[in-house]
Design a protein around this motif. Sequence first.
Motif, PDB file in Angstrom:
ATOM      1  N   GLN A 279     -22.307  26.728  18.118  1.00  0.00           N
ATOM      2  CA  GLN A 279     -22.672  26.555  19.526  1.00  0.00           C
ATOM      3  C   GLN A 279     -22.364  25.122  19.951  1.00  0.00           C
ATOM      4  N   ALA A 280     -21.747  25.005  21.154  1.00  0.00           N
ATOM      5  CA  ALA A 280     -21.485  23.701  21.751  1.00  0.00           C
ATOM      6  C   ALA A 280     -22.466  23.506  22.901  1.00  0.00           C
ATOM      7  N   GLN A 281     -23.148  22.386  22.901  1.00  0.00           N
ATOM      8  CA  GLN A 281     -24.157  22.079  23.910  1.00  0.00           C
ATOM      9  C   GLN A 281     -23.906  20.675  24.417  1.00  0.00           C
ATOM     10  N   ASP A 282     -23.451  20.621  25.695  1.00  0.00           N
ATOM     11  CA  ASP A 282     -23.016  19.349  26.271  1.00  0.00           C
ATOM     12  C   ASP A 282     -21.931  18.742  25.366  1.00  0.00           C
ATOM     13  N   LYS A 283     -22.178  17.557  24.849  1.00  0.00           N
ATOM     14  CA  LYS A 283     -21.208  16.922  23.964  1.00  0.00           C
ATOM     15  C   LYS A 283     -21.549  17.122  22.490  1.00  0.00           C
ATOM     16  N   ASN A 284     -22.581  17.896  22.230  1.00  0.00           N
ATOM     17  CA  ASN A 284     -23.000  18.126  20.838  1.00  0.00           C
ATOM     18  C   ASN A 284     -22.508  19.485  20.349  1.00  0.00           C
ATOM     19  N   GLN A 285     -22.276  19.548  19.059  1.00  0.00           N
ATOM     20  CA  GLN A 285     -21.825  20.791  18.414  1.00  0.00           C
ATOM     21  C   GLN A 285     -22.766  21.097  17.249  1.00  0.00           C
ATOM     22  N   HIS A 333     -25.514  19.315  12.566  1.00  0.00           N
ATOM     23  CA  HIS A 333     -25.076  18.658  13.789  1.00  0.00           C
ATOM     24  C   HIS A 333     -23.752  17.952  13.513  1.00  0.00           C
ATOM     25  N   GLN A 370     -35.523  18.213  19.449  1.00  0.00           N
ATOM     26  CA  GLN A 370     -35.282  16.819  19.819  1.00  0.00           C
ATOM     27  C   GLN A 370     -36.317  15.923  19.133  1.00  0.00           C
TER      28      GLN A 370
END
Length: 372
Positions: A279-285, A333, A370
């Motif tokens: 899953q890609a979330q914003d700039k995070n993978q 991450h 988070q």
Amino acid sequence: MTTQLSSDNEQDLIQDPPNIQPSADTMLIPSFQPVSATAQSPGAPSPYYIQEGDDVPDVGSVSSAFATPFQYSSALPTMNEVQATGGEHVYTATAPTPTPSFGEKKAGRSSLFKIALVTIVTVVVLSVLSLTVFAQPTQPLATTTPQQTPAPAPTTKAVPPAPTAKPTLVPTAMPPVGTQNGIWVPQQLPAGWMDAGLTTGDAIFAERTAWTFADREEAIDFRSIGTMTAARFILTPGGKTRFAQNDRRVANDDFLRVVQKKDLIQSAVGLGPHLVKFQAQDKNQFVWFDVSFQLYQSQRANPDNPKDQRRIDGLEVDATHQPRIHHMSILLHRIDPKNQGADAPMGGSGWLVSNYGLDLPGNTPLEILQPI
């Protein structure tokens, strides 16, 4: 006046002549036989001579009178003086010992050399033939193991051992648990993997990170407390915070006391990482993994009796006495390898553990928490 003697007186005056005949055992000197040919006077010129360049005539055609003056002859016989019975001296001749000529000596040496040469050549030829004909390759030694007759079963009744604590481990063979086809190459990449610019090599590095975390997390040795925190270096900053708050290895001392009481040595075996989701979330993978494994344990047979030093070793079993298979859920991450620095965990391959859980009910997927 003439006196006439009678015949009787004349016979008395005449004496018998001495016996000059040689005895039977006396050898006479052989008389010298003169050359039949008439000797040539010294002043007369030789009727036969050879000039340089002339052909030598056949020796057989030249008479013995014109033979060359220097010829080899036999040695003269030795004269021995022997005194006869009547006081006379008689000479006997002894034949000289023949002396071999130079040609005969040379011929004898040549014959010996030829015989020796023929003998040496014969020995060498026979040696070569014996090596080539009779030499056989060395055969390997065949060893046979004697069959042992099994000993007959004892007829006496065996004494049952003293009752011991019920073991929680069973020494059974580990069933095959691992990745697809026994290797870490995923057969199918999750949706969105290639669109995010990731490759199959990135997936293998992610599997390697998940495998290492599960291996370090489950490794325990009661003799080294450092094994309790061996997996911490692969965690993200948020993962290290959650590890200190929630992991039983460091949250309190309860688990540590159990390890020391059992003298526990534990290791995960048969680890198999499986890529589940991306899953890609914003700039995070993020990528989810399920790592299956079994636990091999070595511990004291009776932890409640300190004097009992016996140990039991084997795979951890479940309620059915079958090896228990554990599942660890791991959330990775993605970290850009360019931003990890020189001493990055796992060599800066681009993945760190953000969250994890052991044997979650219903294979519930991990949440993204988070801080990451």
